[in-house]
Enzyme design. Sequence first.
Site, short mmCIF file in Angstrom:
data_model
loop_
_atom_site.label_atom_id
_atom_site.label_comp_id
_atom_site.label_asym_id
_atom_site.label_seq_id
_atom_site.Cartn_x
_atom_site.Cartn_y
_atom_site.Cartn_z
N LYS A 2 3.41 1.99 -3.04
CA LYS A 2 2.78 2.26 -4.34
C LYS A 2 1.83 3.46 -4.27
O LYS A 2 1.73 4.24 -5.21
CB LYS A 2 2.11 1.01 -4.89
CG LYS A 2 0.69 0.76 -4.48
CD LYS A 2 0.10 -0.44 -5.20
CE LYS A 2 -1.13 -0.96 -4.50
NZ LYS A 2 -2.31 -0.12 -4.55
N CYS A 62 0.82 -1.22 0.00
CA CYS A 62 0.00 0.00 0.00
C CYS A 62 0.85 1.27 0.00
O CYS A 62 0.85 2.00 -0.99
CB CYS A 62 -0.95 -0.03 1.18
SG CYS A 62 -2.03 -1.46 1.12
#
Length: 433
Positions: A263, A260
Amino acid sequence: MKISVIGTGYVGLATATVFAELGNEVIGADIDKEKIEKLNKGIMPIYEPGLKELVERNIKKKRLAFTNDNKTAIEHADIIFICVGTPPKDNGETDLKYVEKVALEIASTIKSYKVIVHKSTVPVETGEKVKKIIEANIKKNVDFDVVSNPEFLREGSAIKDTMEPERIVIGTDSKRASEMMKKLYSQIKAPMIITDVRSAELIKHASNSFLATKISFINAIARICELAGADVGKVAEGMGYDKRIGSSFLNAGIGYGGFCFPKDVQAFIKIAESYGYDFQMLKATHSINEQQKKFFVEKIKKALGNPNNKKIGVLGLAFKPNTDDMRFAPSVYILQELQRLGAIINAYDPEAMGKAKSLLNSINFCKEPYDVCINAEALLILTEWNEFKELDLEKIKSLMKHPIIIDGRNMYDPKLLREKGFRYFSIGRKDVV
Ligand code: UGA
């Protein structure tokens, strides 16, 4: 209510299971045949505390089923959740191809009013894209609404976070859709923010980016603490009592990982850029995170000398405790770098070794934590699993060639390690030499 969840990754599986547990009739769909076969047999594709029991119970009660056929799932539901992956492209932008594919399937399948909810982390304006795709491809004149309902669950506490969220965000301009969403969430007690689709989408990226920035901030403070001879643990504690700052997410370490934050930070920089805003602060967040891993390798070299041909024991591989997830785990960069320098690595992780095997070559994966210590010239802590806190330090010392611990998670008390006769190096605290 009749619910379908397309995509059974972390978010999809937790969402489907929790809505079933709350008494809804839920179908989870995924294109991965093996995964669906396993799920129907009660075998979980991921390690997540509490998930297996809940899935089994709801399958038995016939409130939860899994299928490979998205169409069956779409036809079944009043509310369709899109929870498919939103991986990064090479340039950091979000790849929406899976979301777009599901939107096309929805368009060609629905025959009556549906609420279509996107839960995956997506760039602002994705809701409008989904709406346009469906409008352009829908066969009959069927009514539908698109809702953004971002998910804030953490791996390792996915079920609890879904059952007891700190807030529920619903982004839609349709009264009908927001009423259905309110009904669906009526049993969950949490503040509910009802807003437009774009704001809801931005809440998710803004939240993850803020949390990542908090981590990079404390990691930068840790670097200053080391230079100034201070203790980042105490600095964070002192800061955290201020309610405006808060004490969580102020643990200095080897940088954030997982699928999470890395990115999403990159994606948000790109999103801002697409609107003409140079998000310098977030670029710094990313760059400090990258530096932190490199800095840890330098720390190891300083403590150990040239790693060539030296045996290094490693405790923890997952990007954080209570998960088997290795995606973007800082351990991958650190261990590959040490191997490049000629180190021999023996590693142990309670859950992540299966997944680590496909990412890390030539590592000796050990059966238990003490095995990695045998003849080791240094012991690295890369994930702060609770079971490592209980280890017998005397035993570790007796097994190691040299009693050196380099702790990337500040898991141990430096005073205790000094008493036990270790040389101990951690993050943002004085070395014990
Ligand atoms: C994160 C968010 O916390 C969730 O709210 C969000 O829903 C999720 O991303 C997502 O977008 O799907 P997750 O990636 O599971 O959840 O993990 P976190 O617990 O947030 O930890 C992320 C990384 O930050 C880990 O590598 C962890 O070790 C690191 N971290 C966390 C620190 O280095 N220091 C801290 O103080 C806290």
